[in-house]
Motif scaffolding. Structure first.
Motif, PDB file in Angstrom:
ATOM      1  N   THR A  47     103.899  73.897  76.370  1.00  0.00           N
ATOM      2  CA  THR A  47     105.252  73.197  75.428  1.00  0.00           C
ATOM      3  C   THR A  47     105.580  73.939  74.014  1.00  0.00           C
ATOM      4  N   LEU A  48     106.320  73.195  73.696  1.00  0.00           N
ATOM      5  CA  LEU A  48     106.777  74.742  72.625  1.00  0.00           C
ATOM      6  C   LEU A  48     105.618  73.927  71.302  1.00  0.00           C
ATOM      7  N   MET A  49     105.369  72.915  71.554  1.00  0.00           N
ATOM      8  CA  MET A  49     103.609  72.891  70.342  1.00  0.00           C
ATOM      9  C   MET A  49     102.319  74.079  70.144  1.00  0.00           C
ATOM     10  N   SER A  78      94.785  71.915  65.955  1.00  0.00           N
ATOM     11  CA  SER A  78      94.011  72.749  65.777  1.00  0.00           C
ATOM     12  C   SER A  78      94.872  73.965  66.509  1.00  0.00           C
ATOM     13  N   ARG A  79      93.584  74.841  65.694  1.00  0.00           N
ATOM     14  CA  ARG A  79      94.622  76.696  65.549  1.00  0.00           C
ATOM     15  C   ARG A  79      93.638  77.812  66.228  1.00  0.00           C
ATOM     16  N   LEU A  80      93.913  78.393  66.562  1.00  0.00           N
ATOM     17  CA  LEU A  80      92.867  79.617  67.148  1.00  0.00           C
ATOM     18  C   LEU A  80      93.696  80.239  66.185  1.00  0.00           C
ATOM     19  N   GLU A 131     109.698  82.791  70.485  1.00  0.00           N
ATOM     20  CA  GLU A 131     109.704  81.630  71.321  1.00  0.00           C
ATOM     21  C   GLU A 131     109.367  80.335  70.594  1.00  0.00           C
ATOM     22  N   HIS A 132     108.765  80.038  70.266  1.00  0.00           N
ATOM     23  CA  HIS A 132     109.091  78.739  69.545  1.00  0.00           C
ATOM     24  C   HIS A 132     110.245  78.001  69.169  1.00  0.00           C
ATOM     25  N   ALA A 133     110.677  79.168  68.477  1.00  0.00           N
ATOM     26  CA  ALA A 133     112.001  78.740  67.299  1.00  0.00           C
ATOM     27  C   ALA A 133     112.721  78.793  68.557  1.00  0.00           C
ATOM     28  N   PRO A 167     105.539  75.932  60.398  1.00  0.00           N
ATOM     29  CA  PRO A 167     106.853  75.925  61.450  1.00  0.00           C
ATOM     30  C   PRO A 167     106.415  74.961  62.787  1.00  0.00           C
ATOM     31  N   HIS A 168     105.406  74.566  63.212  1.00  0.00           N
ATOM     32  CA  HIS A 168     105.402  72.866  64.177  1.00  0.00           C
ATOM     33  C   HIS A 168     105.664  72.153  63.284  1.00  0.00           C
ATOM     34  N   PHE A 169     105.800  71.868  61.929  1.00  0.00           N
ATOM     35  CA  PHE A 169     105.926  70.764  61.020  1.00  0.00           C
ATOM     36  C   PHE A 169     106.902  69.744  61.720  1.00  0.00           C
ATOM     37  N   CYS A 170     106.300  68.285  62.143  1.00  0.00           N
ATOM     38  CA  CYS A 170     106.815  67.642  62.611  1.00  0.00           C
ATOM     39  C   CYS A 170     108.992  67.547  62.767  1.00  0.00           C
ATOM     40  N   GLN A 171     109.476  67.453  64.025  1.00  0.00           N
ATOM     41  CA  GLN A 171     110.211  67.457  64.182  1.00  0.00           C
ATOM     42  C   GLN A 171     111.539  66.186  64.161  1.00  0.00           C
ATOM     43  N   ASN A 227     103.776  57.048  70.452  1.00  0.00           N
ATOM     44  CA  ASN A 227     102.276  56.977  69.590  1.00  0.00           C
ATOM     45  C   ASN A 227     102.211  56.420  67.744  1.00  0.00           C
ATOM     46  N   GLU A 228     103.325  57.421  67.793  1.00  0.00           N
ATOM     47  CA  GLU A 228     103.659  57.494  65.734  1.00  0.00           C
ATOM     48  C   GLU A 228     104.155  56.995  65.263  1.00  0.00           C
ATOM     49  N   PRO A 229     105.513  56.316  65.784  1.00  0.00           N
ATOM     50  CA  PRO A 229     106.646  55.346  64.971  1.00  0.00           C
ATOM     51  C   PRO A 229     105.689  53.394  65.317  1.00  0.00           C
ATOM     52  N   GLU A 233     112.633  77.624  71.469  1.00  0.00           N
ATOM     53  CA  GLU A 233     112.622  76.448  72.245  1.00  0.00           C
ATOM     54  C   GLU A 233     112.429  74.732  71.275  1.00  0.00           C
ATOM     55  N   ARG A 234     112.327  75.347  70.251  1.00  0.00           N
ATOM     56  CA  ARG A 234     113.041  73.783  69.016  1.00  0.00           C
ATOM     57  C   ARG A 234     114.282  74.108  68.516  1.00  0.00           C
ATOM     58  N   GLY A 235     115.027  75.341  68.422  1.00  0.00           N
ATOM     59  CA  GLY A 235     116.129  75.569  68.231  1.00  0.00           C
ATOM     60  C   GLY A 235     116.720  74.809  69.512  1.00  0.00           C
TER      61      GLY A 235
HETATM   62  C1  HEM Z   1     105.700  58.399  61.809  1.00  0.00           C
HETATM   63  C2  HEM Z   1     105.635  59.081  63.069  1.00  0.00           C
HETATM   64  C3  HEM Z   1     105.517  61.000  62.928  1.00  0.00           C
HETATM   65  C4  HEM Z   1     104.249  61.260  62.709  1.00  0.00           C
HETATM   66  C5  HEM Z   1     102.713  60.835  61.459  1.00  0.00           C
HETATM   67  C6  HEM Z   1     104.017  62.316  63.578  1.00  0.00           C
HETATM   68  C7  HEM Z   1     103.657  63.923  63.151  1.00  0.00           C
HETATM   69  C8  HEM Z   1     103.236  64.454  63.562  1.00  0.00           C
HETATM   70  C9  HEM Z   1     102.475  66.285  63.628  1.00  0.00           C
HETATM   71  C10 HEM Z   1     101.579  66.485  62.496  1.00  0.00           C
HETATM   72  C11 HEM Z   1     102.796  66.951  64.362  1.00  0.00           C
HETATM   73  C12 HEM Z   1     102.031  68.230  63.868  1.00  0.00           C
HETATM   74  C13 HEM Z   1     101.784  68.361  64.780  1.00  0.00           C
HETATM   75  C14 HEM Z   1     100.745  70.596  64.794  1.00  0.00           C
HETATM   76  O1  HEM Z   1     101.570  70.840  64.039  1.00  0.00           O
HETATM   77  O2  HEM Z   1      99.864  70.410  65.986  1.00  0.00           O
HETATM   78  C15 HEM Z   1     104.031  66.595  64.688  1.00  0.00           C
HETATM   79  C16 HEM Z   1     104.884  67.826  65.851  1.00  0.00           C
HETATM   80  C17 HEM Z   1     106.044  66.492  66.756  1.00  0.00           C
HETATM   81  N1  HEM Z   1     106.707  65.780  66.448  1.00  0.00           N
HETATM   82 FE1  HEM Z   1     106.284  64.369  65.166  1.00  0.00          FE
HETATM   83  N2  HEM Z   1     105.274  62.909  64.126  1.00  0.00           N
HETATM   84  C18 HEM Z   1     105.891  61.608  64.190  1.00  0.00           C
HETATM   85  C19 HEM Z   1     106.744  61.155  65.101  1.00  0.00           C
HETATM   86  C20 HEM Z   1     107.445  61.589  66.161  1.00  0.00           C
HETATM   87  C21 HEM Z   1     108.894  61.258  66.022  1.00  0.00           C
HETATM   88  C22 HEM Z   1     110.011  60.192  67.105  1.00  0.00           C
HETATM   89  C23 HEM Z   1     108.998  62.635  66.759  1.00  0.00           C
HETATM   90  C24 HEM Z   1     110.838  62.615  68.727  1.00  0.00           C
HETATM   91  C25 HEM Z   1     110.944  62.486  68.809  1.00  0.00           C
HETATM   92  C26 HEM Z   1     108.954  63.616  67.317  1.00  0.00           C
HETATM   93  C27 HEM Z   1     108.286  64.831  67.793  1.00  0.00           C
HETATM   94  C28 HEM Z   1     108.113  66.019  67.276  1.00  0.00           C
HETATM   95  C29 HEM Z   1     107.850  67.310  67.845  1.00  0.00           C
HETATM   96  C30 HEM Z   1     109.440  67.581  68.707  1.00  0.00           C
HETATM   97  C31 HEM Z   1     106.792  67.324  67.811  1.00  0.00           C
HETATM   98  C32 HEM Z   1     106.233  69.203  67.794  1.00  0.00           C
HETATM   99  C33 HEM Z   1     107.149  70.261  66.724  1.00  0.00           C
HETATM  100  C34 HEM Z   1     106.739  71.460  66.583  1.00  0.00           C
HETATM  101  O3  HEM Z   1     105.139  72.273  67.572  1.00  0.00           O
HETATM  102  O4  HEM Z   1     107.497  72.915  66.800  1.00  0.00           O
HETATM  103  N3  HEM Z   1     107.447  62.929  66.102  1.00  0.00           N
HETATM  104  N4  HEM Z   1     104.645  65.563  64.820  1.00  0.00           N
END
Ligand code: HEM
Length: 397
Positions: free
Chosen positions: A82-84, A287-289, A90-92, A343-347, A240-242, A94-96
């Protein structure tokens, strides 16, 4: 703490268990921030970083600390990388590909009106004067339904979305490589792939701004395997997160009556939200390698090591927060790391803020201003990777 040290490597701990980190990690992290902020933990098999400066440094330096773990069970569980778990271009790319679905304009014009309707419907069906578990009655289904719209698969049921999400999370964490767990992932993948293929046909005929639609209708689309696996990462990471954030915030408010009153009086829902995700970060660790021999705080970090950045601990760091273990919506504004860095800041950051702080919290407490915890002592937070209350019984008034 049983710590043995070698001259250059970070100290090695052989006592901390995954069970302890799952049940109550915060006192352990507080001790590590004081005594051993760079620590190899045997049970986890990774080098734990617990200071805010270090967790941010690692995520901001993807060249040295890669997201690409070739041995991750996530690849097997999702049937693709996955993009994560990708870096650089490559990441940019897929994220884009998903990014148009997450723009401020689309959040406001497309998702906010739908999320408001969903919230109205789900809050309206809560029974007044009764005790209900907000986990199952509201937080899980609400997060699932909102996500179906953002992703472009509204035909998926709340139950299926929550089930798939949990299976993917369990599969991504299947470090024991248990066959039975991967078999469950395969079954869920078959169900999801079939649904995505049918939904993609519809989106080709009637495009909209959802993630699936913008990806299949792009001028230069990414491969179907990646469209599917990135929708799956959003299913695994967007429920899970929301859900856990909402439950944590409601618990924080209901167990601090002065803050609850101020939030209702002055509409401090964004403060309540940011403080909730800081207090108990829904994703606690990333985690990061390590790609080249390097050093952190003077300790040798060898190439090939995996460092675990504990953003949950960064969010309690004494360098930034006073009494970080307390929920306090009045604390001075300070950036936190609950959404990650680099770059992996939550989308989904802005989507999550909008759906909880702007829509759900004001609506829920407008309808139930005298909501109370049914049994404050019975609420148990759990989880090492993801964390939140496993149930939240409240009396709705
Ligand atoms: C309170 C809610 C949320 C929290 C605290 C949260 C937290 C995070 C964190 C910490 C990461 C980074 C993981 C890493 O660095 O390895 C992440 C990535 C991501 N989150 Fe969230 N998230 C939330 C909600 C959401 C929602 C609603 C979506 C909607 C689809 C979402 C989609 C993603 C995606 C796609 C990534 C991967 C980004 C990437 O790797 O470029 N998240 N999230």
């Amino acid at each position: 703490m049983a710590i043995t040290t070698d001259t250059r490597l970070a100290p090695l701990d052989e006592q901390i268990t995954i069970r302890q980190l799952t049940d109550d990690p915060y006192p352990i992290y507080a001790r590590l921030r004081r005594e051993a902020p760079v620590l190899r933990v045997k049970s986890v098999g990774r080098t734990l970083l617990t200071k805010a400066e270090d967790t941010k440094y690692v995520k901001d330096n993807p060249g040295l600390f890669s997201s690409d773990d070739p041995n991750t069970p996530m690849k097997r569980a999702f049937r693709a990388h996955t993009l994560m778990r990708k870096d650089g271009e490559e990441h940019a790319r897929e994220r884009g590909a998903m990014a148009p679905a997450f723009t401020g304009r689309n959040i406001k014009q497309c998702w906010e009106p739908i999320y408001t309707k969903v919230a109205e419907e789900y809050v309206a069906r809560l029974p007044r004067g009764e005790t209900v578990d907000l986990f199952t009655a509201l937080a899980g289904p609400f997060a699932a339904r909102c996500l179906t719209h953002l992703l472009g698969i509204p035909e998926a049921s709340d139950e299926d979305m929550q089930r798939w999400s949990q299976i993917l999370i369990d599969g991504a964490g299947n470090f024991g490589w248990t066959d039975a767990l991967f078999a469950e992932c395969d079954k869920a993948n078959d169900e999801m792939d079939a649904l995505f293929i049918a939904a993609a046909e519809r989106h080709r005929a009637e495009p909209n701004q959802s993630a699936l639609s913008v990806m299949v209708n792009a001028e230069d689309p990414i491969p179907q395997s990646q469209i599917h696996s990135n929708i799956k990462i959003a299913i695994g990471g967007g429920i899970n997160e929301p859900r856990d954030a909402l439950l944590t915030i409601v618990y924080g408010l209901l167990s601090n009556p002065d803050q609850f009153e101020a939030a209702k009086r002055d509409g401090l829902w964004m403060e309540a939200f940011e403080e909730g995700v800081r207090w108990v970060a829904p994703i606690q660790v990333s985690s990061r390698l390590v790609t080249e021999d390097t050093e952190i705080r003077g300790f040798h970090i060898p190439k090939g090591d995996t460092v675990m950045t504990i953003q949950a601990s960064a969010c309690h760091d004494e360098d930034l927060y006073e009494d970080g273990h307390l929920y306090n919506i009045f604390r001075p504004k300070q950036p936190h790391q609950a959404f990650g860095n680099g770059p992996h800041f939550c989308q989904g950051t802005h989507v999550a803020r909008r759906m909880l702080a702007n829509i759900m919290l004001p609506m829920l407490f407008d309808r139930f201003p005298d909501m109370a915890l049914a049994d404050a002592d019975a609420v148990r937070f759990t989880g090492f990777g993801f964390r939140g209350p496993r149930s939240l019984p409240v009396v709705l008034n």
